[in-house]
Design a protein around this motif. Structure first.
Motif, PDB file in Angstrom:
ATOM      1  N   TYR A  80      51.737  43.260  39.388  1.00  0.00           N
ATOM      2  CA  TYR A  80      51.781  43.725  37.993  1.00  0.00           C
ATOM      3  C   TYR A  80      50.990  42.793  37.076  1.00  0.00           C
ATOM      4  N   LYS A  81      51.175  41.483  37.280  1.00  0.00           N
ATOM      5  CA  LYS A  81      50.446  40.524  36.445  1.00  0.00           C
ATOM      6  C   LYS A  81      48.944  40.624  36.675  1.00  0.00           C
ATOM      7  N   GLU A  82      48.556  40.764  37.943  1.00  0.00           N
ATOM      8  CA  GLU A  82      47.129  40.884  38.233  1.00  0.00           C
ATOM      9  C   GLU A  82      46.562  42.162  37.626  1.00  0.00           C
ATOM     10  N   ARG A  83      47.294  43.255  37.737  1.00  0.00           N
ATOM     11  CA  ARG A  83      46.824  44.522  37.162  1.00  0.00           C
ATOM     12  C   ARG A  83      46.730  44.433  35.638  1.00  0.00           C
ATOM     13  N   LEU A  84      47.731  43.802  35.012  1.00  0.00           N
ATOM     14  CA  LEU A  84      47.698  43.617  33.561  1.00  0.00           C
ATOM     15  C   LEU A  84      46.520  42.760  33.148  1.00  0.00           C
ATOM     16  N   SER A  85      46.242  41.732  33.926  1.00  0.00           N
ATOM     17  CA  SER A  85      45.092  40.878  33.624  1.00  0.00           C
ATOM     18  C   SER A  85      43.787  41.661  33.743  1.00  0.00           C
ATOM     19  N   GLN A  86      43.684  42.524  34.760  1.00  0.00           N
ATOM     20  CA  GLN A  86      42.485  43.349  34.916  1.00  0.00           C
ATOM     21  C   GLN A  86      42.316  44.321  33.750  1.00  0.00           C
ATOM     22  N   VAL A  87      43.427  44.907  33.319  1.00  0.00           N
ATOM     23  CA  VAL A  87      43.364  45.840  32.189  1.00  0.00           C
ATOM     24  C   VAL A  87      42.928  45.118  30.920  1.00  0.00           C
ATOM     25  N   ASP A  88      43.490  43.931  30.666  1.00  0.00           N
ATOM     26  CA  ASP A  88      43.093  43.154  29.486  1.00  0.00           C
ATOM     27  C   ASP A  88      41.608  42.783  29.544  1.00  0.00           C
ATOM     28  N   ALA A  89      41.155  42.379  30.724  1.00  0.00           N
ATOM     29  CA  ALA A  89      39.744  42.027  30.857  1.00  0.00           C
ATOM     30  C   ALA A  89      38.852  43.232  30.614  1.00  0.00           C
ATOM     31  N   LYS A  90      39.267  44.401  31.130  1.00  0.00           N
ATOM     32  CA  LYS A  90      38.475  45.615  30.918  1.00  0.00           C
ATOM     33  C   LYS A  90      38.482  46.033  29.458  1.00  0.00           C
ATOM     34  N   LEU A  91      39.614  45.833  28.782  1.00  0.00           N
ATOM     35  CA  LEU A  91      39.696  46.150  27.356  1.00  0.00           C
ATOM     36  C   LEU A  91      38.763  45.257  26.549  1.00  0.00           C
ATOM     37  N   GLU A  93      36.025  43.980  27.619  1.00  0.00           N
ATOM     38  CA  GLU A  93      34.666  44.466  27.887  1.00  0.00           C
ATOM     39  C   GLU A  93      34.347  45.698  27.056  1.00  0.00           C
ATOM     40  N   VAL A  94      35.337  46.579  26.923  1.00  0.00           N
ATOM     41  CA  VAL A  94      35.126  47.782  26.102  1.00  0.00           C
ATOM     42  C   VAL A  94      34.919  47.406  24.644  1.00  0.00           C
ATOM     43  N   ALA A  96      33.809  44.610  23.500  1.00  0.00           N
ATOM     44  CA  ALA A  96      32.506  43.949  23.379  1.00  0.00           C
ATOM     45  C   ALA A  96      31.340  44.887  23.667  1.00  0.00           C
ATOM     46  N   GLY A  97      31.643  46.111  24.113  1.00  0.00           N
ATOM     47  CA  GLY A  97      30.591  47.085  24.407  1.00  0.00           C
ATOM     48  C   GLY A  97      29.819  46.780  25.671  1.00  0.00           C
ATOM     49  N   LYS A  98      30.488  46.184  26.665  1.00  0.00           N
ATOM     50  CA  LYS A  98      29.806  45.812  27.901  1.00  0.00           C
ATOM     51  C   LYS A  98      30.346  46.532  29.123  1.00  0.00           C
ATOM     52  N   ALA A  99      31.445  47.246  28.983  1.00  0.00           N
ATOM     53  CA  ALA A  99      32.070  47.900  30.138  1.00  0.00           C
ATOM     54  C   ALA A  99      31.236  49.108  30.576  1.00  0.00           C
ATOM     55  N   PRO A 100      30.932  49.216  31.879  1.00  0.00           N
ATOM     56  CA  PRO A 100      30.177  50.391  32.361  1.00  0.00           C
ATOM     57  C   PRO A 100      30.914  51.698  32.083  1.00  0.00           C
ATOM     58  N   GLU A 101      32.257  51.648  32.180  1.00  0.00           N
ATOM     59  CA  GLU A 101      33.037  52.857  31.906  1.00  0.00           C
ATOM     60  C   GLU A 101      32.888  53.309  30.461  1.00  0.00           C
ATOM     61  N   TYR A 102      32.498  52.389  29.566  1.00  0.00           N
ATOM     62  CA  TYR A 102      32.270  52.707  28.162  1.00  0.00           C
ATOM     63  C   TYR A 102      30.805  53.025  27.872  1.00  0.00           C
TER      64      TYR A 102
END
Length: 236
Positions: A80-91, A93-94, A96-102
């Motif tokens: 759960y902590k690792e997944r939360l950390s990944q979500v925060d990192a992806k957020l 990136e979004v 900052a306008g750098k996420a590929p998904e964005y």
């Protein structure tokens, strides 16, 4: 007598054999009893050992299950902590306008916007061109209609009359040759081949002026008559 002695000896021997057999039987019975007692004792001890072993195994299984549950809980929390950390990192990136998904959907939207803007501009130009063509067609049709009407008349060209005097009505007042006249004013009316007469203005309309003569009679004159010079007026 000797014969009797033999007989007695035989009886004695037979008796002795019976005693031996009885003694052997007794010894055999005693051994069997000891063997049975020993077997019963061993079975009782074995049963007690089995219960203790089962209890020990049960406790070991419970401890193992508890350890497994703890490990599962720890792994779940870590995941759960690792997944939360990944979500925060992806957020981040979004944001900052750098996420590929964005970036990929954004690029698609921008491309669609440019295409639609271009299409809208072309459509606007076509609409303006259509309105312009329609306007020109209406103007041309009006001109043609006017020319047809003029060509259908068997009459001489109308001679435009030139206004000799400036006269008009504005907001209940009369403007004539640089002078303003209002209701209730006394004026002098002059007509060709007639003597000037005095009168009081009673009403000023869009195309006519009513006045009252000294004898109480009322008359009117048209503003067009003032423009053509058929009548002239002045302050009295």
């Amino acid at each position: 007598m000797p014969v009797h002695s033999r007989g007695d000896k035989k009886e004695t021997n037979h008796h002795d054999e019976m005693e031996v057999d009885y003694a052997e039987n007794e010894g055999s019975s005693s051994e069997d009893e000891d063997t049975e007692s020993s077997s019963v004792s061993e079975d009782g001890d074995s049963s007690e050992m089995d219960d203790e072993d089962c209890e020990r195994r049960r406790m070991e299984c419970l401890d193992e299950m508890s350890n497994l549950e703890k490990q599962f809980t720890d792994l779940k929390d870590q995941l759960y902590k690792e997944r939360l950390s990944q979500v925060d990192a992806k957020l981040q990136e979004v944001i900052a306008g750098k996420a590929p998904e964005y970036l990929e959907p954004l690029a698609t939207l921008q491309e669609n916007m440019q295409i639609r803007t271009k299409v809208a501009g072309i459509y606007r130009e076509l609409c303006l061109e259509s309105v312009k063509n329609k306007y020109e067609c209406e103007i041309q049709a009006s001109r043609q209609h006017c020319e047809v009407r003029h060509s259908s008349v068997d009459s001489a060209p109308v001679k435009l009359e030139k206004h000799l005097h400036s006269a008009r009505s504005e907001e209940g007042r009369l403007y004539y040759d640089g002078e303003w006249y209002i209701r209730g004013q006394t004026i002098c009316i002059d007509k060709k081949d007639e003597c000037p007469t005095s009168a009081v203005i009673t009403t000023i309309n869009h195309d006519e002026v009513w006045f009252k003569r000294p004898d109480g009679s009322k008359s009117k004159l048209y503003i067009s008559q003032l423009q053509k010079g058929k009548y002239s007026i002045k302050h009295s």
